[in-house]
Each structure stands twice: as structure tokens, then as C-alpha cells.
Motif scaffolding. Structure first.
Motif, PDB file in Angstrom:
ATOM      1  N   LEU A   1      -1.729 -58.935  -7.210  1.00  0.00           N
ATOM      2  CA  LEU A   1      -1.238 -58.771  -8.576  1.00  0.00           C
ATOM      3  C   LEU A   1       0.202 -58.282  -8.695  1.00  0.00           C
ATOM      4  CD1 LEU A   1      -4.495 -57.231 -10.097  1.00  0.00           C
ATOM      5  CD2 LEU A   1      -3.538 -59.477 -10.624  1.00  0.00           C
ATOM      6  N   GLU A   2       0.660 -57.425  -7.768  1.00  0.00           N
ATOM      7  CA  GLU A   2       2.019 -56.887  -7.934  1.00  0.00           C
ATOM      8  C   GLU A   2       3.091 -57.978  -7.902  1.00  0.00           C
ATOM      9  OE1 GLU A   2       3.075 -53.349  -5.794  1.00  0.00           O
ATOM     10  OE2 GLU A   2       2.030 -52.143  -7.317  1.00  0.00           O
ATOM     11  N   PRO A   3       2.930 -59.044  -7.064  1.00  0.00           N
ATOM     12  CA  PRO A   3       3.927 -60.127  -7.136  1.00  0.00           C
ATOM     13  C   PRO A   3       3.962 -60.817  -8.500  1.00  0.00           C
ATOM     14  CG  PRO A   3       2.674 -60.263  -5.087  1.00  0.00           C
ATOM     15  CD  PRO A   3       1.989 -59.247  -5.937  1.00  0.00           C
ATOM     16  N   LEU A   4       2.885 -60.633  -9.291  1.00  0.00           N
ATOM     17  CA  LEU A   4       2.835 -61.237 -10.629  1.00  0.00           C
ATOM     18  C   LEU A   4       3.304 -60.259 -11.707  1.00  0.00           C
ATOM     19  CD1 LEU A   4      -0.648 -63.018 -10.296  1.00  0.00           C
ATOM     20  CD2 LEU A   4       1.624 -64.005  -9.940  1.00  0.00           C
ATOM     21  N   GLY A   5       3.857 -59.106 -11.284  1.00  0.00           N
ATOM     22  CA  GLY A   5       4.410 -58.153 -12.243  1.00  0.00           C
ATOM     23  C   GLY A   5       3.428 -57.109 -12.744  1.00  0.00           C
ATOM     24  N   VAL A   6       2.268 -56.969 -12.109  1.00  0.00           N
ATOM     25  CA  VAL A   6       1.263 -55.984 -12.535  1.00  0.00           C
ATOM     26  C   VAL A   6       1.448 -54.700 -11.735  1.00  0.00           C
ATOM     27  CG1 VAL A   6      -1.205 -55.447 -12.620  1.00  0.00           C
ATOM     28  CG2 VAL A   6      -0.407 -57.761 -13.184  1.00  0.00           C
ATOM     29  N   LYS A   7       1.552 -53.556 -12.427  1.00  0.00           N
ATOM     30  CA  LYS A   7       1.657 -52.269 -11.729  1.00  0.00           C
ATOM     31  C   LYS A   7       0.254 -51.696 -11.551  1.00  0.00           C
ATOM     32  CE  LYS A   7       3.670 -47.640 -11.837  1.00  0.00           C
ATOM     33  NZ  LYS A   7       3.919 -47.636 -10.392  1.00  0.00           N
ATOM     34  N   VAL A   8      -0.090 -51.376 -10.291  1.00  0.00           N
ATOM     35  CA  VAL A   8      -1.415 -50.841  -9.958  1.00  0.00           C
ATOM     36  C   VAL A   8      -1.265 -49.382  -9.565  1.00  0.00           C
ATOM     37  CG1 VAL A   8      -3.497 -51.138  -8.567  1.00  0.00           C
ATOM     38  CG2 VAL A   8      -2.071 -53.140  -9.120  1.00  0.00           C
ATOM     39  N   ALA A   9      -1.963 -48.488 -10.273  1.00  0.00           N
ATOM     40  CA  ALA A   9      -1.925 -47.051  -9.957  1.00  0.00           C
ATOM     41  C   ALA A   9      -3.076 -46.699  -9.022  1.00  0.00           C
ATOM     42  CB  ALA A   9      -2.021 -46.225 -11.236  1.00  0.00           C
ATOM     43  N   TRP A  10      -2.913 -45.583  -8.296  1.00  0.00           N
ATOM     44  CA  TRP A  10      -3.891 -45.161  -7.290  1.00  0.00           C
ATOM     45  C   TRP A  10      -4.271 -43.701  -7.556  1.00  0.00           C
ATOM     46  CZ3 TRP A  10      -7.410 -46.173  -3.922  1.00  0.00           C
ATOM     47  CH2 TRP A  10      -7.671 -45.366  -2.806  1.00  0.00           C
ATOM     48  N   LEU A  11      -5.556 -43.438  -7.763  1.00  0.00           N
ATOM     49  CA  LEU A  11      -5.999 -42.078  -8.095  1.00  0.00           C
ATOM     50  C   LEU A  11      -7.195 -41.679  -7.232  1.00  0.00           C
ATOM     51  CD1 LEU A  11      -5.984 -41.671 -12.001  1.00  0.00           C
ATOM     52  CD2 LEU A  11      -4.645 -40.387 -10.328  1.00  0.00           C
ATOM     53  N   THR A  12      -7.006 -40.671  -6.378  1.00  0.00           N
ATOM     54  CA  THR A  12      -8.125 -40.092  -5.630  1.00  0.00           C
ATOM     55  C   THR A  12      -7.939 -38.591  -5.588  1.00  0.00           C
ATOM     56  OG1 THR A  12      -7.075 -40.127  -3.461  1.00  0.00           O
ATOM     57  CG2 THR A  12      -8.229 -42.139  -4.138  1.00  0.00           C
ATOM     58  N   GLY A  13      -8.979 -37.888  -5.196  1.00  0.00           N
ATOM     59  CA  GLY A  13      -8.906 -36.427  -5.153  1.00  0.00           C
ATOM     60  C   GLY A  13      -7.978 -35.908  -4.076  1.00  0.00           C
ATOM     61  N   SER A  14      -7.642 -36.736  -3.071  1.00  0.00           N
ATOM     62  CA  SER A  14      -6.835 -36.253  -1.947  1.00  0.00           C
ATOM     63  C   SER A  14      -5.326 -36.397  -2.175  1.00  0.00           C
ATOM     64  CB  SER A  14      -7.217 -37.011  -0.675  1.00  0.00           C
ATOM     65  OG  SER A  14      -6.925 -38.386  -0.807  1.00  0.00           O
TER      66      SER A  14
ATOM     67  N   HIS B   1     -14.031 -41.233  -8.041  1.00  0.00           N
ATOM     68  CA  HIS B   1     -14.458 -40.560  -9.273  1.00  0.00           C
ATOM     69  C   HIS B   1     -13.316 -39.789  -9.926  1.00  0.00           C
ATOM     70  CE1 HIS B   1     -14.904 -37.565  -6.071  1.00  0.00           C
ATOM     71  NE2 HIS B   1     -14.625 -36.676  -7.001  1.00  0.00           N
ATOM     72  N   ALA B   2     -12.174 -39.661  -9.223  1.00  0.00           N
ATOM     73  CA  ALA B   2     -10.993 -39.009  -9.827  1.00  0.00           C
ATOM     74  C   ALA B   2     -10.555 -39.740 -11.090  1.00  0.00           C
ATOM     75  CB  ALA B   2      -9.841 -38.974  -8.822  1.00  0.00           C
ATOM     76  N   VAL B   3     -10.905 -41.023 -11.207  1.00  0.00           N
ATOM     77  CA  VAL B   3     -10.529 -41.831 -12.373  1.00  0.00           C
ATOM     78  C   VAL B   3     -11.122 -41.256 -13.660  1.00  0.00           C
ATOM     79  CG1 VAL B   3     -10.845 -44.126 -13.423  1.00  0.00           C
ATOM     80  CG2 VAL B   3     -10.150 -43.931 -11.035  1.00  0.00           C
ATOM     81  N   ILE B   4     -12.277 -40.561 -13.554  1.00  0.00           N
ATOM     82  CA  ILE B   4     -12.934 -40.064 -14.774  1.00  0.00           C
ATOM     83  C   ILE B   4     -12.682 -38.578 -15.009  1.00  0.00           C
ATOM     84  CG2 ILE B   4     -14.757 -41.808 -14.751  1.00  0.00           C
ATOM     85  CD1 ILE B   4     -16.629 -39.678 -13.566  1.00  0.00           C
ATOM     86  N   GLN B   5     -11.808 -37.970 -14.219  1.00  0.00           N
ATOM     87  CA  GLN B   5     -11.550 -36.550 -14.429  1.00  0.00           C
ATOM     88  C   GLN B   5     -10.828 -36.311 -15.753  1.00  0.00           C
ATOM     89  OE1 GLN B   5      -9.562 -35.339 -10.827  1.00  0.00           O
ATOM     90  NE2 GLN B   5     -11.485 -35.123  -9.703  1.00  0.00           N
ATOM     91  N   GLU B   6     -10.973 -35.078 -16.230  1.00  0.00           N
ATOM     92  CA  GLU B   6     -10.536 -34.747 -17.590  1.00  0.00           C
ATOM     93  C   GLU B   6      -9.057 -35.026 -17.829  1.00  0.00           C
ATOM     94  OE1 GLU B   6     -10.648 -30.839 -20.481  1.00  0.00           O
ATOM     95  OE2 GLU B   6     -12.037 -30.949 -18.796  1.00  0.00           O
ATOM     96  N   GLN B   7      -8.215 -34.807 -16.797  1.00  0.00           N
ATOM     97  CA  GLN B   7      -6.769 -34.958 -17.014  1.00  0.00           C
ATOM     98  C   GLN B   7      -6.316 -36.410 -17.068  1.00  0.00           C
ATOM     99  OE1 GLN B   7      -8.268 -33.721 -14.305  1.00  0.00           O
ATOM    100  NE2 GLN B   7      -6.949 -33.712 -12.482  1.00  0.00           N
ATOM    101  N   VAL B   8      -7.216 -37.357 -16.758  1.00  0.00           N
ATOM    102  CA  VAL B   8      -6.847 -38.778 -16.786  1.00  0.00           C
ATOM    103  C   VAL B   8      -6.955 -39.286 -18.220  1.00  0.00           C
ATOM    104  CG1 VAL B   8      -7.307 -41.078 -15.865  1.00  0.00           C
ATOM    105  CG2 VAL B   8      -7.719 -39.061 -14.442  1.00  0.00           C
ATOM    106  N   ALA B   9      -5.824 -39.715 -18.783  1.00  0.00           N
ATOM    107  CA  ALA B   9      -5.806 -40.233 -20.157  1.00  0.00           C
ATOM    108  C   ALA B   9      -5.219 -41.644 -20.136  1.00  0.00           C
ATOM    109  CB  ALA B   9      -4.966 -39.327 -21.054  1.00  0.00           C
ATOM    110  N   PHE B  10      -5.996 -42.602 -20.616  1.00  0.00           N
ATOM    111  CA  PHE B  10      -5.515 -43.987 -20.696  1.00  0.00           C
ATOM    112  C   PHE B  10      -4.832 -44.214 -22.038  1.00  0.00           C
ATOM    113  CE2 PHE B  10      -8.966 -44.049 -17.669  1.00  0.00           C
ATOM    114  CZ  PHE B  10      -8.533 -44.918 -16.682  1.00  0.00           C
ATOM    115  N   GLN B  11      -3.804 -45.032 -22.030  1.00  0.00           N
ATOM    116  CA  GLN B  11      -3.159 -45.364 -23.298  1.00  0.00           C
ATOM    117  C   GLN B  11      -4.004 -46.383 -24.061  1.00  0.00           C
ATOM    118  OE1 GLN B  11       0.074 -48.160 -23.678  1.00  0.00           O
ATOM    119  NE2 GLN B  11       1.379 -46.564 -24.579  1.00  0.00           N
TER     120      GLN B  11
END
Length: 683
Positions: free
Chosen positions: A314-327, A352-362
Motif C-alpha cells: 500500500l505505501e507505494p500507492l500513497g497509503v500511510k500505515v501506522a504501527w501500534l504495539t505495547g513495546s 490490542h494496543a489499538v484499542i487502548q484509551e489513548q488511541v483516538a481515530f479521526q
């Protein structure tokens, strides 16, 4: 009792006995047979503490027809004083013939007077937990039966004629008359059991239908597939063509995303069937429409595999991919969170870091959960609550490489739409499975030496990390906390095996991977193995899902009898991903249990995930098979989906009538049986 989920009177009323003890009659001591469980009454003629070998209390009882010795290896001084010579005791236990004649070891004992009446009904023995004695539980259940609202909720005609009312059924099972045999009560076709199973299945089916109906009223973003859009551009750059099954499920998902109600779909497919690319194509539709996507996986290794693939596509197509883990380090994590909150990150991948309280999606439009059964219900509900914070409910696609048999899908997943990838990509080589006893371990190591000499790579999977873990597990079992009895734990562990193979394969790289390694070290080991710098990877089940190394053509699973069937199939799926013929060796230690024999036989006979799933259901039953969806508290406690298919069909038909024509009765029935657990079925 709260730990057992017994909070309401109705919970206690529905907490049914495991078995029954017959305390309604006495047996003359002279007639006792070896192995018989019986109740006798007599006078204490001797009471002493024996100090030989180990300290024990010996009480001899005489009823006029003969004597029996009562042996207590653990006892209190107060018991010795209470059971003195001349005291009358009523005892119940298993008889065995020892050196001193008939004896009972640790029987149940009551001090009685001559003529004390016997029990009027069979005595129930309830499932319990440490610190909750049967006597307390029996009183609690009897009291709850008097208070619980057991009135008839279901409309006339819905319950088959000849079955007892709910109150009658429960009283029959909690307090059966002395004339009723325990065998008859425990028979699955007893009318009382039939009534309870039907009510339970009806509550479960009604709840599922209700969940599906409620979802139809929710609003979700309409995500159309646009000609020339991101999905078409992704298809054009993929280095492979989709299979017919993949194209079919992509179309099913696209149709769901184009509707104004939230998709709630399970994508199931065998190991290696190509679910990740289907998820990527679904995400492309959402991102083309201006919405964010989140992909959550149960382990960091699996999440990272997804992340690498998706970035590459996806990144070659202009999509930015974020990475979220507890470590993640704090500074890196804050940057990723900011990208998600601002909408700069179109796709978020993580654990499961994706569902932690501080994660806010636009603007979250699609959530993807891989290996959904590996997440606890609380985690999946937390994701749903995070999604519900928006005005629109995002679409939800769950994925599983554990195919679910049709009967279970119709029962536990009635609120879901199910898409199935039933075709493997071309070029995948069949895997040959061999089952060897542990005595042939040297031969297996010799085979590994041949394989690595040819440039192939090998997995060796072990069930334990080190001796400490084995000791902890053994201690748990002795305390009765293990889910099932196992043989003494003398398992080889992953660190010893790593050392053994490193010595046997000198000159070839042998890596070590287990759950206690730091995340950076795990990533480094996997990167080296993927790059071919390591010939052998000795690992625990952290490699069960998501690891994709096409050059790996041999897998050895040590103590294979310790693994579940679906887990063995998942592990086996790590090989056979390239063009070289692959082999999976299952090493076992004798003696094998019946279940162990069935599992290894199934693995040797088939590589079809759906056949494996069917056999797994036969071996383990539906409660264990569905795992986390039941949150450790089985939503079906009485019904057996295999044996009670006719009741399930009847309950499914009745559920539609109940919801349509008697909505208040449906509400009361669900509340009685599920008591809020219906949320677990929606997760």
C-alpha cells in the motif's frame, strides 16, 4: 460464588448437579463389595492415630453385621475427639479391601443418633471451586429455588406436550425422589433435561436473531467501490492473481461496505488461503472513500507480518500505515498516535494496543480483527465501544484460520455473515505428516541435518520454555487448577532443545524464539530466519500464526500430544508455503490418551482445515471449540450441539416466532437465561 458466575437466584437455580449420591438407604457392612460406593452406619469400636509410614487416623466401625476401617490421612484433632469409641457414625465412601479387611479412605462422616432419619431424596453434588463446600452450595441452591422467578414465560404451545414446567424440571434435577435412579436422571433424554436444553437453545438463538435485527437499524458509512480507485490500483500491483474464492469473498465484502448498515462478517479460510490480501482490498475500499481502517492481531509477530505485507503493497500507492504495539518506545508511540488522531495515518496495524484509551481515530470506517477467537470477549467489546463513540458505526470484518463447522456457525455465529475462502492459492505444495514416537528423535535430527545441508530451513516447536514453567504447571495441576489431569511433566524444553540442535548441527545457524524474549530480540531472530541466515528455528507456539517463510520445508512438533488439533494444524501451516515438498513430523511421548491418539491420527490423515475442524468438534465439543466467544463461562451449559440437533432446529424456528409475536416474552426469556451475557455473543 461470584467467581462461578452465581450472582442471581436464577443463576443458582440453573446451577445443576454434576452427579448424585444416594444417602436414602443404608447397606449392611457385611455385604460391601470391593469398589462399591455405599453408605453405612455403625458404632465406633476403636479410634487411634497410627504413626507408621505416615501419621493417620484409623476409626473402626461396627454395625452388627461386620466391621469396616475408616482411614484418614489428613485429619484434625477435633475429629479424633468427636469420633470416639461408642459414638454412632453414618459414613459414605468407596470400599476397598486392604490388609486389615474392608476399609474406606476419607469417607464423608456424620455423627448421628440411632433412628436419625435418612435423606428423602438423592443428594446432589454440584460443580464448585476451592473454598466453597458442597454443604454451603446445597443450602444456597435450595434457598434460591424458593425465591427464583420460575414462572412460565414462553407462550402456550411453544413447549412440546409432555414436558415438565421449568419449575418442575429444576426441582426434579435438584431434589430427585429416592425412587429415581441417578442413571435415569443423568440420561440426556430425560424430560427435565429436554426442557432445560430447549429453553437454553431458545434463549441463545433468540439473542442472536435479536442482535442481527438491532444491527439492521444502526447506521454505517456507505463505502462504494470506485472504478479506477485504490482497490483496482492495488490489484494491478499485486505480484499474484487472486483465486476464484478470494474474488468471491472480496465481492461479498464490497457489497456489505456499500450498504448504510454496519457489516458484521466473519472471513474464514484455511491456513495460507490468502485472508490478508482480502483484508487489504477491503481496507482499500474504505480508504478510497476517505475513511480510516484498523487491523488488530493477537500477537506482535502476527501483527508485524501483516504490517510488513501491507506496507509493501500500500505505501507505494500513497497509503500511510501506522504501527501500534505495547513495546513501542514512548516518543515513537506518541508520533504514531498523533498520526492516527489527525487522520494522516490511513491504516493502523497493531496488537490490542489499538484499542487502548489513548488511541483516538479521526474517522474510523472499517475495523479488521485477525484470529478473532484469540481475543477475549472483553477486548472485542472494548473495540466495539471505541467504535460506537462515533455517530456512525464502523464496519467490522473478523478473520479466522480455524474453520468453523456449519452447525457451530449456525448456532454461535447466527448474528454474523460468514465468508469462506475454500481454495488455496496455486503453487502451494501438499504437506506430508509423519507421526513418530520420541524414541526416533535421533532419526529426526539426522533428517534435519540432511535438509539444512540442501539449503532448506526447519522449524522445531516445543511446548515449554524452561523447567520453572514446567514446575509451575505441575503445581497448578496438583492444586486442581489445571483444566484437565495430565501425566507427570517431564517435557523437553525449548532452551534444552536449542542447545541440543546447536551442537548436533554445528556450522548451521540455530535460532531460539519464545514469548519471554524482548520484542526487539524476537524481531531480530525472525528477520534472520526469514532472510535465510538461520537454518533452524527452535520456538514455542509464538510462531503458530502469521509466520511466512517459503523456504521452510520441515517442521518438527515435539510432544505433539500436548497440543490441540486446531493448534497443530495452525503450526503445520507454517511449512508448505513454497514450491518444495514439505513434511511435518509429530513427535509424541507414550502413553497416549484416547484424545491424543485421535488428534494425531486426524493430523496424519488430512490437511483439510474444514475436516480438521469437524474432527476437532467431535473430540472437544462445541464449548471448548468456540473458546473466547464464551468468555470462559459456557453460554450453552446443558445442550450438546451434536446430540441435540433436533432441539436446535426446533429452537431456531421457535426463536423467530417468539421475537416476532411475543417480544416481551422474548426479552424476559433472554434475561433469565443469559443475564447480560448476550453481549458476549455479539462480540
Amino acid at each position: 460464588m461470584l467467581r462461578m458466575g452465581l450472582q442471581r437466584d436464577i443463576d443458582l437455580a440453573l446451577h445443576l448437579p454434576l452427579r448424585y449420591e444416594d444417602e436414602t438407604r443404608l447397606v449392611p457392612i457385611s455385604t460391601l463389595r470391593d469398589g462399591q460406593t455405599a453408605q453405612v452406619e455403625g458404632e465406633v469400636v476403636d479410634n487411634r492415630v497410627d504413626q507408621r509410614q505416615r501419621r493417620q487416623l484409623l476409626v473402626r466401625l461396627d454395625d452388627g453385621s461386620g466391621e469396616v476401617l475408616l482411614r484418614f490421612l489428613n485429619f484434625y484433632g477435633s475429629q479424633q475427639k468427636a469420633w470416639t469409641k461408642g459414638v454412632r457414625l453414618r459414613v459414605r465412601g468407596e470400599v476397598r479391601h486392604g490388609f486389615f479387611g474392608r476399609e474406606m479412605v476419607h469417607p464423608t462422616v456424620k455423627v448421628v443418633q440411632e433412628g436419625t432419619p435418612l435423606a428423602a431424596s438423592l443428594t446432589p453434588v454440584y460443580p464448585t471451586t476451592a473454598g466453597l463446600p458442597q454443604s454451603y452450595l446445597r443450602k444456597a441452591v435450595a434457598s434460591a429455588l424458593q425465591r427464583a422467578p420460575l414462572h412460565e414465560v414462553l407462550p402456550p404451545g411453544m413447549v412440546p406436550r409432555g414436558w415438565p414446567t421449568l419449575r418442575e424440571a429444576l426441582h426434579a434435577l435438584h431434589h430427585p425422589p429416592a425412587s429415581m435412579s441417578a442413571e435415569a436422571l443423568e440420561a440426556p433424554h430425560h424430560p427435565a433435561w429436554q426442557r432445560l436444553k430447549f429453553e437454553e437453545l431458545l434463549a441463545q438463538q433468540t439473542s442472536q436473531l435479536q442482535a442481527r435485527g438491532e444491527r439492521a437499524h444502526l447506521k454505517a458509512p456507505v463505502l462504494p467501490t470506485r472504478p479506477g480507485g485504490l482497490q483496482e490500483r492495488l490489484l494491478a500491483v499485486l505480484p499474484f492473481a487472486l483465486t476464484g474464492a478470494q474474488r468471491r469473498v472480496v465481492e461479498e465484502i464490497a457489497q456489505d461496505l456499500n450498504r448504510p448498515m454496519p457489516m458484521h462478517r466473519l472471513l474464514q479460510g484455511d491456513v495460507g488461503s490468502g485472508k490478508t490480501v482480502v483484508a487489504a482490498l477491503a481496507a482499500a475500499i474504505a480508504m478510497e472513500a476517505g475513511w480510516q481502517c484498523a487491523l488488530m492481531a493477537p500477537t506482535e509477530i502476527l501483527a508485524e507480518q501483516h504490517f510488513r505485507k501491507l506496507v509493501g503493497w500500500l505505501e507505494p500507492l500513497g497509503v500511510k500505515v501506522a504501527w501500534l504495539t505495547g513495546s513501542l518506545r514512548s516518543k515513537v508511540k506518541q508520533a504514531q498516535l498523533a498520526a492516527v488522531a489527525s487522520g494522516e495515518a490511513h491504516l493502523v496495524v497493531g496488537t490490542h494496543a489499538v484499542i487502548q484509551e489513548q488511541v483516538a481515530f479521526q474517522r474510523l470506517g472499517l475495523a479488521l480483527i485477525d484470529e478473532q477467537h484469540r481475543f477475549g470477549v472483553a477486548q472485542r467489546l472494548e473495540l466495539r465501544r471505541k467504535l460506537e463513540a462515533q455517530d456512525l458505526e464502523p464496519h467490522l470484518l473478523m478473520m479466522s484460520a480455524t474453520p468453523i463447522p456449519r452447525t457451530l456457525a449456525m448456532t454461535y455465529l447466527a448474528d454474523l455473515d460468514v465468508s469462506t475462502i475454500d481454495e488455496l492459492p496455486p503453487g502451494r505444495t501438499p504437506i506430508v505428516t509423519r507421526v513418530f514416537g520420541d524414541a526416533r528423535r535421533p532419526e529426526v535430527i539426522e533428517r534435519i541435518r540432511d535438509e539444512v545441508a540442501k539449503g532448506s530451513q526447519v522449524y522445531w516447536v516445543c511446548p515449554l520454555i524452561d523447567e520453572t514453567e514446567a514446575s509451575d504447571q505441575a503445581a497448578d495441576e496438583q492444586a486442581g487448577r489445571a483444566s484437565q489431569r495430565r501425566a507427570p511433566l517431564d517435557l523437553s524444553n525449548v532452551t534444552q532443545t536449542h542447545q541440543e540442535l546447536s551442537e548436533a548441527l554445528a556450522g548451521h545457524g540455530v535460532g531460539l524464539l519464545h514469548g519471554r524474549l524482548p520484542a526487539a530480540e524476537k524481531a531480530e531472530v525472525m528477520a534472520k530466519f526469514s532472510a535465510g541466515e538461520l537454518s533452524v528455528l527452535v520456538a514455542t507456539t509464538v510462531i503458530e500464526v502469521g509466520v511466512d517463510v517459503p523456504n521452510a520445508s520441515l517442521m518438527v512438533i515435539e510432544h505433539a500430544e500436548r497440543f490441540g488439533l486446531s493448534q497443530l494444524h495452525q503450526l503445520r501451516g507454517r511449512v508448505g508455503r513454497g514450491s518444495v515438498a514439505s513434511v511435518c513430523v509429530l513427535l509424541f511421548s507414550a502413553p497416549l490418551s484416547d484424545q491424543g491418539k485421535q488428534r494425531l491420527k486426524a493430523m496424519a490423515e488430512t490437511t483439510d482445515g474444514f475436516e480438521i475442524a469437524r474432527r476437532d468438534l467431535d473430540i472437544r465439543g462445541p464449548g471448548e471449540f468456540m473458546g473466547a466467544r464464551q468468555s470462559g463461562a459456557a453460554l450453552l451449559r446443558f445442550a450438546d450441539l451434536m446430540a441435540d440437533q433436533d432441539l436446535l432446529d426446533r429452537a431456531r424456528e421457535a426463536a423467530e416466532t417468539l421475537l416476532r409475536d411475543h417480544p416481551e416474552a422474548a426479552r424476559q426469556h433472554i434475561a433469565r437465561w443469559l443475564g447480560g451475557k448476550e453481549e458476549f455473543l455479539k462480540a
